[in-house]
Design a protein around this motif. Structure first.
Motif, PDB file in Angstrom:
ATOM      1  N   UNK A  58     -25.648   6.019 -29.809  1.00  0.00           N
ATOM      2  CA  UNK A  58     -24.833   6.712 -28.805  1.00  0.00           C
ATOM      3  C   UNK A  58     -23.345   6.449 -29.018  1.00  0.00           C
ATOM      4  N   UNK A  59     -23.042   5.260 -29.568  1.00  0.00           N
ATOM      5  CA  UNK A  59     -21.633   4.931 -29.815  1.00  0.00           C
ATOM      6  C   UNK A  59     -21.000   5.880 -30.829  1.00  0.00           C
ATOM      7  N   UNK A  60     -21.846   6.536 -31.616  1.00  0.00           N
ATOM      8  CA  UNK A  60     -21.286   7.474 -32.586  1.00  0.00           C
ATOM      9  C   UNK A  60     -20.784   8.743 -31.921  1.00  0.00           C
ATOM     10  N   UNK A  61     -21.167   8.938 -30.653  1.00  0.00           N
ATOM     11  CA  UNK A  61     -20.793  10.176 -29.986  1.00  0.00           C
ATOM     12  C   UNK A  61     -19.780   9.974 -28.868  1.00  0.00           C
ATOM     13  N   UNK A  62     -19.620   8.737 -28.439  1.00  0.00           N
ATOM     14  CA  UNK A  62     -18.706   8.478 -27.331  1.00  0.00           C
ATOM     15  C   UNK A  62     -18.411   6.987 -27.310  1.00  0.00           C
ATOM     16  N   UNK A  63     -17.250   6.640 -26.826  1.00  0.00           N
ATOM     17  CA  UNK A  63     -16.922   5.221 -26.709  1.00  0.00           C
ATOM     18  C   UNK A  63     -17.678   4.658 -25.496  1.00  0.00           C
ATOM     19  N   UNK A  64     -18.496   3.651 -25.720  1.00  0.00           N
ATOM     20  CA  UNK A  64     -19.290   3.111 -24.620  1.00  0.00           C
ATOM     21  C   UNK A  64     -18.629   1.861 -24.035  1.00  0.00           C
ATOM     22  N   UNK A  65     -18.588   1.808 -22.730  1.00  0.00           N
ATOM     23  CA  UNK A  65     -18.044   0.630 -22.061  1.00  0.00           C
ATOM     24  C   UNK A  65     -19.116  -0.456 -21.998  1.00  0.00           C
ATOM     25  N   UNK A  86     -35.755  10.906 -15.620  1.00  0.00           N
ATOM     26  CA  UNK A  86     -35.059  10.251 -14.503  1.00  0.00           C
ATOM     27  C   UNK A  86     -34.093   9.167 -14.984  1.00  0.00           C
ATOM     28  N   UNK A  87     -34.475   8.443 -16.014  1.00  0.00           N
ATOM     29  CA  UNK A  87     -33.589   7.405 -16.551  1.00  0.00           C
ATOM     30  C   UNK A  87     -32.319   8.036 -17.120  1.00  0.00           C
ATOM     31  N   UNK A  88     -32.497   9.089 -17.898  1.00  0.00           N
ATOM     32  CA  UNK A  88     -31.332   9.757 -18.488  1.00  0.00           C
ATOM     33  C   UNK A  88     -30.436  10.340 -17.399  1.00  0.00           C
ATOM     34  N   UNK A  89     -31.061  10.964 -16.413  1.00  0.00           N
ATOM     35  CA  UNK A  89     -30.270  11.543 -15.315  1.00  0.00           C
ATOM     36  C   UNK A  89     -29.492  10.464 -14.588  1.00  0.00           C
ATOM     37  N   UNK A  90     -30.134   9.321 -14.416  1.00  0.00           N
ATOM     38  CA  UNK A  90     -29.445   8.213 -13.750  1.00  0.00           C
ATOM     39  C   UNK A  90     -28.263   7.735 -14.597  1.00  0.00           C
ATOM     40  N   UNK A  91     -28.506   7.572 -15.891  1.00  0.00           N
ATOM     41  CA  UNK A  91     -27.404   7.183 -16.786  1.00  0.00           C
ATOM     42  C   UNK A  91     -26.258   8.170 -16.670  1.00  0.00           C
ATOM     43  N   UNK A  92     -26.614   9.459 -16.722  1.00  0.00           N
ATOM     44  CA  UNK A  92     -25.566  10.464 -16.730  1.00  0.00           C
ATOM     45  C   UNK A  92     -24.811  10.508 -15.405  1.00  0.00           C
ATOM     46  N   UNK A  93     -25.515  10.210 -14.320  1.00  0.00           N
ATOM     47  CA  UNK A  93     -24.868  10.281 -13.007  1.00  0.00           C
ATOM     48  C   UNK A  93     -23.950   9.092 -12.776  1.00  0.00           C
ATOM     49  N   UNK A  94     -24.297   7.948 -13.361  1.00  0.00           N
ATOM     50  CA  UNK A  94     -23.543   6.740 -13.026  1.00  0.00           C
ATOM     51  C   UNK A  94     -22.636   6.236 -14.140  1.00  0.00           C
ATOM     52  N   UNK A  95     -22.903   6.628 -15.395  1.00  0.00           N
ATOM     53  CA  UNK A  95     -22.110   6.107 -16.514  1.00  0.00           C
ATOM     54  C   UNK A  95     -21.399   7.240 -17.246  1.00  0.00           C
ATOM     55  N   UNK A  96     -20.140   7.434 -16.971  1.00  0.00           N
ATOM     56  CA  UNK A  96     -19.410   8.540 -17.596  1.00  0.00           C
ATOM     57  C   UNK A  96     -19.467   8.506 -19.122  1.00  0.00           C
ATOM     58  N   UNK A  97     -19.419   7.330 -19.693  1.00  0.00           N
ATOM     59  CA  UNK A  97     -19.460   7.237 -21.151  1.00  0.00           C
ATOM     60  C   UNK A  97     -20.778   7.759 -21.700  1.00  0.00           C
TER      61      UNK A  97
END
Lengths: 240, 240
Positions: A13-20, A112-123
């Motif tokens: 995932x780090x290859x597509x976005x800077x992760x915090x 649901x896990x992905x949706x949660x990630x997307x809702x709470x983690x902008x990166x």
DNA sequence: CGTTATGTTGATTCAGATCAAGAGCGGTGG
DNA sequence: CCACCGCTCTTGATCTGAATCAACATAACG
């Protein structure tokens, strides 16, 4: 030794976005189970309900549509490092199936896990959006191939795309695993297996590529790209 | 009298997700400007930077890719009510162009605005995701057409899809606006203009459709769907 | 080792491309 | 109001890239 699944996901995932740090933690705290699937097995079935996104750790898979008359059109190949079904997060029925091409190790990421990630983690949201776009760009190029390229060009183009993507996902060298049958390539390219065979043969004859024992060697990358008029910009792959 | 742009957007987005009062307000508070574009004009140029998503109020547009040898492959038609370029939110270069087919009225939704909506309004985020998926599903079916359907089937299939989508966006009746030239249809279907002409002629001859004066009439919907083996489930259009 | 999958080779056919010439038909300007 | 021009569509003749059909040759494989 396979690294921890979370590490693999984070790295990819780090290859597509800077992760915090928080992005990474959100992933690390989930417990993943690895599923081993044999060759030619359905991962998700056309017409079924979308429940999870398969992430491919090892092996190859494909996304396809079955037509009423029994024909099949493969609309994507998935290699190690691919999130193969981000397309159906909010859809109630799958209009395509995904199956393995080889034996594979996959992680089923529940929606649901992905949706949660997307809702709470902008990166992470950003990364998943980008990956979705990438899939779309690949599809667009697939249309161009089937619509406007000759059999020769399409075949070369598919090889170029696959190799380029595998490199981005970490494969090195001019020889890569290539386990596809000519029937599978034909269903991807919109051709007959016989004709795909001839196209590959002609590429081999000019010493552009070699395929044997499930391995593809690029003997002349320049020549291959030229035969395909391959322009990788649609893959939007920043250098690693 | 055209309703306020925000109302049109809200109405359209509501078809994809349930919008809260706050979602609606987020849209209403933005000031939109309508751009009138003539026929055959670029809206976004292949190779340029993605800055906004064109929303089509009136008219027709298409998304296309130009090949090095000058050929063109149209990968989508856009009708009134379409968000025609949700695919490039986070991408730095466009690998396709969008141009009008007819004179059109469009609203350019700046990406920062959409990103803001998606970040702060879950209902809108959901709607935009759904619309993105829909675009992807349409692309997938486009691959199936060019890859595995005969000229006859493809042509009928495209007509089915366009009519179905226009109905979903609010058009009623068996006669719809159909301003496409055979050359445009050919670039969409991966055929030659001459052959598209023959396919349309044969559909006319069997009294399945009629095209004249830029209007398409479906004379025999059942027959047309059958000729295309059209299954609309990929459009994921819930009844309005 | 048979047996089933896949790949190769050649002969033939066919869907759709290509080439070419008219025909309709707005649009424009004299 | 008509002559002309540039599109788009139609029609027919011919060509060709890829499909189809049919053996045979190899792997892979229990």
């Amino acid at each position: 030794m396979i690294a921890d699944v979370a590490d693999v996901l984070i790295k990819r995932l780090s290859q597509f976005s800077v992760l915090s740090e928080r992005d990474r933690f959100a992933i690390a705290k989930v417990s993943f189970t690895v599923r081993e699937v044999e060759a030619d097995q359905d991962i998700v079935r056309q017409g079924g309900r979308p429940l999870f996104c398969p992430f491919i750790l090892e092996g190859f898979a494909c996304r396809f549509k079955l037509l009423p008359d029994g024909q099949r059109q493969i609309i994507a190949f998935h290699v190690a490092g691919d999130f193969s079904d981000l397309a159906s997060l909010l859809v109630d029925r799958l209009d395509y199936g995904i199956m393995t091409v080889t034996a594979a190790k996959i992680v089923a990421l529940p929606y649901p896990v992905i949706l949660d990630w997307m809702a709470t983690q902008p990166g992470l949201a950003r990364a998943f959006w980008s990956i979705g776009q990438l899939g779309m760009a690949q599809l667009g190029e697939w249309v161009v191939s089937t619509g406007r390229r000759t059999a020769q060009q399409r075949t070369a183009h598919l090889l170029c795309e696959l190799v380029e993507r595998m490199r981005h996902a970490g494969v090195t060298g001019d020889t890569v695993s290539f386990p596809f049958t000519q029937a599978e390539l034909a269903d991807a390219l919109g051709l007959t297996p016989v004709h795909v065979g001839r196209m590959l043969l002609s590429l081999k004859a000019e010493r552009t590529i070699d395929i044997s024992n499930g391995l593809l060697s690029i003997l002349n990358w320049r020549e291959l790209k030229q035969a395909a008029s391959f322009d990788p910009s649609y893959l939007h792959l920043r250098p690693r």
